[in-house]
Design a protein around this motif. Structure first.
Motif, PDB file in Angstrom:
ATOM      1  N   ARG A  12       0.649  -1.473   0.399  1.00 35.62           N
ATOM      2  CA  ARG A  12      -0.151  -0.086   0.280  1.00 35.62           C
ATOM      3  C   ARG A  12       0.729   1.248   0.101  1.00 35.62           C
ATOM      4  O   ARG A  12       0.837   2.158  -0.772  1.00 35.62           O
ATOM      5  CB  ARG A  12      -0.108   0.336   1.072  1.00 35.62           C
ATOM      6  CG  ARG A  12      -1.770   1.102   1.652  1.00 35.62           C
ATOM      7  CD  ARG A  12      -2.790   1.170   1.522  1.00 35.62           C
ATOM      8  NE  ARG A  12      -3.918   0.555   1.556  1.00 35.62           N
ATOM      9  CZ  ARG A  12      -5.029  -0.382   2.843  1.00 35.62           C
ATOM     10  NH1 ARG A  12      -4.003  -0.725   3.821  1.00 35.62           N
ATOM     11  NH2 ARG A  12      -5.712  -1.706   2.309  1.00 35.62           N
ATOM     12  N   LYS A  23      -4.321   7.941   2.043  1.00 35.72           N
ATOM     13  CA  LYS A  23      -4.892   6.821   2.361  1.00 35.72           C
ATOM     14  C   LYS A  23      -6.698   6.045   2.325  1.00 35.72           C
ATOM     15  O   LYS A  23      -7.239   4.625   1.415  1.00 35.72           O
ATOM     16  CB  LYS A  23      -4.629   5.876   3.497  1.00 35.72           C
ATOM     17  CG  LYS A  23      -4.732   4.377   4.359  1.00 35.72           C
ATOM     18  CD  LYS A  23      -4.544   4.080   5.635  1.00 35.72           C
ATOM     19  CE  LYS A  23      -5.397   2.654   5.744  1.00 35.72           C
ATOM     20  NZ  LYS A  23      -4.871   2.163   7.172  1.00 35.72           N
ATOM     21  N   SER A  24      -6.932   7.406   2.510  1.00 28.80           N
ATOM     22  CA  SER A  24      -9.037   7.055   2.467  1.00 28.80           C
ATOM     23  C   SER A  24      -9.222   7.455   1.417  1.00 28.80           C
ATOM     24  O   SER A  24     -10.346   6.976   0.918  1.00 28.80           O
ATOM     25  CB  SER A  24      -9.043   8.553   3.783  1.00 28.80           C
ATOM     26  OG  SER A  24      -8.497   9.881   3.560  1.00 28.80           O
ATOM     27  N   GLN A  27      -8.812   4.161  -0.379  1.00 29.84           N
ATOM     28  CA  GLN A  27     -10.459   3.416   0.446  1.00 29.84           C
ATOM     29  C   GLN A  27     -11.649   3.729  -0.356  1.00 29.84           C
ATOM     30  O   GLN A  27     -12.609   3.450  -0.889  1.00 29.84           O
ATOM     31  CB  GLN A  27     -10.357   3.667   1.914  1.00 29.84           C
ATOM     32  CG  GLN A  27      -9.248   2.799   2.270  1.00 29.84           C
ATOM     33  CD  GLN A  27      -8.686   2.874   3.718  1.00 29.84           C
ATOM     34  OE1 GLN A  27      -9.494   3.716   4.797  1.00 29.84           O
ATOM     35  NE2 GLN A  27      -8.319   1.846   4.605  1.00 29.84           N
ATOM     36  N   GLU A  30     -12.304   2.692  -3.693  1.00 31.10           N
ATOM     37  CA  GLU A  30     -12.281   0.857  -3.841  1.00 31.10           C
ATOM     38  C   GLU A  30     -13.741   1.260  -3.292  1.00 31.10           C
ATOM     39  O   GLU A  30     -13.898  -0.137  -5.003  1.00 31.10           O
ATOM     40  CB  GLU A  30     -10.818   0.449  -2.782  1.00 31.10           C
ATOM     41  CG  GLU A  30      -9.687   0.129  -2.836  1.00 31.10           C
ATOM     42  CD  GLU A  30      -9.101  -0.199  -2.371  1.00 31.10           C
ATOM     43  OE1 GLU A  30      -9.146  -0.662  -0.723  1.00 31.10           O
ATOM     44  OE2 GLU A  30      -7.215   0.190  -1.934  1.00 31.10           O
ATOM     45  N   LYS A  31     -13.924   1.762  -2.968  1.00 31.34           N
ATOM     46  CA  LYS A  31     -15.687   1.267  -1.953  1.00 31.34           C
ATOM     47  C   LYS A  31     -16.470   2.093  -3.419  1.00 31.34           C
ATOM     48  O   LYS A  31     -17.207   1.271  -4.031  1.00 31.34           O
ATOM     49  CB  LYS A  31     -16.146   2.072  -1.270  1.00 31.34           C
ATOM     50  CG  LYS A  31     -15.571   1.360   0.063  1.00 31.34           C
ATOM     51  CD  LYS A  31     -15.764   2.256   1.392  1.00 31.34           C
ATOM     52  CE  LYS A  31     -15.270   1.287   2.394  1.00 31.34           C
ATOM     53  NZ  LYS A  31     -15.188   2.043   3.820  1.00 31.34           N
ATOM     54  N   PRO A  37      -9.654  -3.419  -5.708  1.00 31.52           N
ATOM     55  CA  PRO A  37      -8.484  -3.705  -3.728  1.00 31.52           C
ATOM     56  C   PRO A  37      -8.043  -4.751  -3.659  1.00 31.52           C
ATOM     57  O   PRO A  37      -7.676  -5.449  -4.911  1.00 31.52           O
ATOM     58  CB  PRO A  37     -10.231  -4.602  -3.907  1.00 31.52           C
ATOM     59  CG  PRO A  37     -10.810  -5.756  -5.139  1.00 31.52           C
ATOM     60  CD  PRO A  37     -10.638  -3.701  -6.412  1.00 31.52           C
TER      61      PRO A  37
END
Length: 83
Positions: A12, A23-24, A27, A30-31, A37
């Motif tokens: 990562r 990082k957020s 994520q 990805e969502k 993912p």
């Protein structure tokens, strides 16, 4: 693409550096289906498949729309499962 390229994994922190994302934000992508993912490589460790990350970066450089990137991510995940 060679087998070596297909299975090369990156962690990562490297993905965050390459994509210039937090990082957020990664994520959230990805969502939303805008980034593939990670895969589990241990009890508490994940990694990303290098060629998938590179393909998504290239799509962003080419200014593809979010819908096009979602389609790309979908195709990459299908290829992952077929391999």
């Amino acid at each position: 693409m060679t087998t070596k390229d297909l299975y090369q994994l990156i962690r990562r922190p490297s993905v965050l550096t390459q994509t210039a994302r937090s990082k957020s934000a990664l994520q959230l992508d990805e969502k939303a289906g805008l980034f593939c993912p990670p895969i589990s490589i241990g009890d508490r460790a994940v990694a990303y498949i290098k060629h998938e990350v590179e393909a998504i970066i290239q799509a962003r450089i080419e200014e593809q729309t979010p819908e096009q990137i979602k389609q790309l991510v979908s195709e990459l995940i299908k290829q992952r499962k077929a391999a």
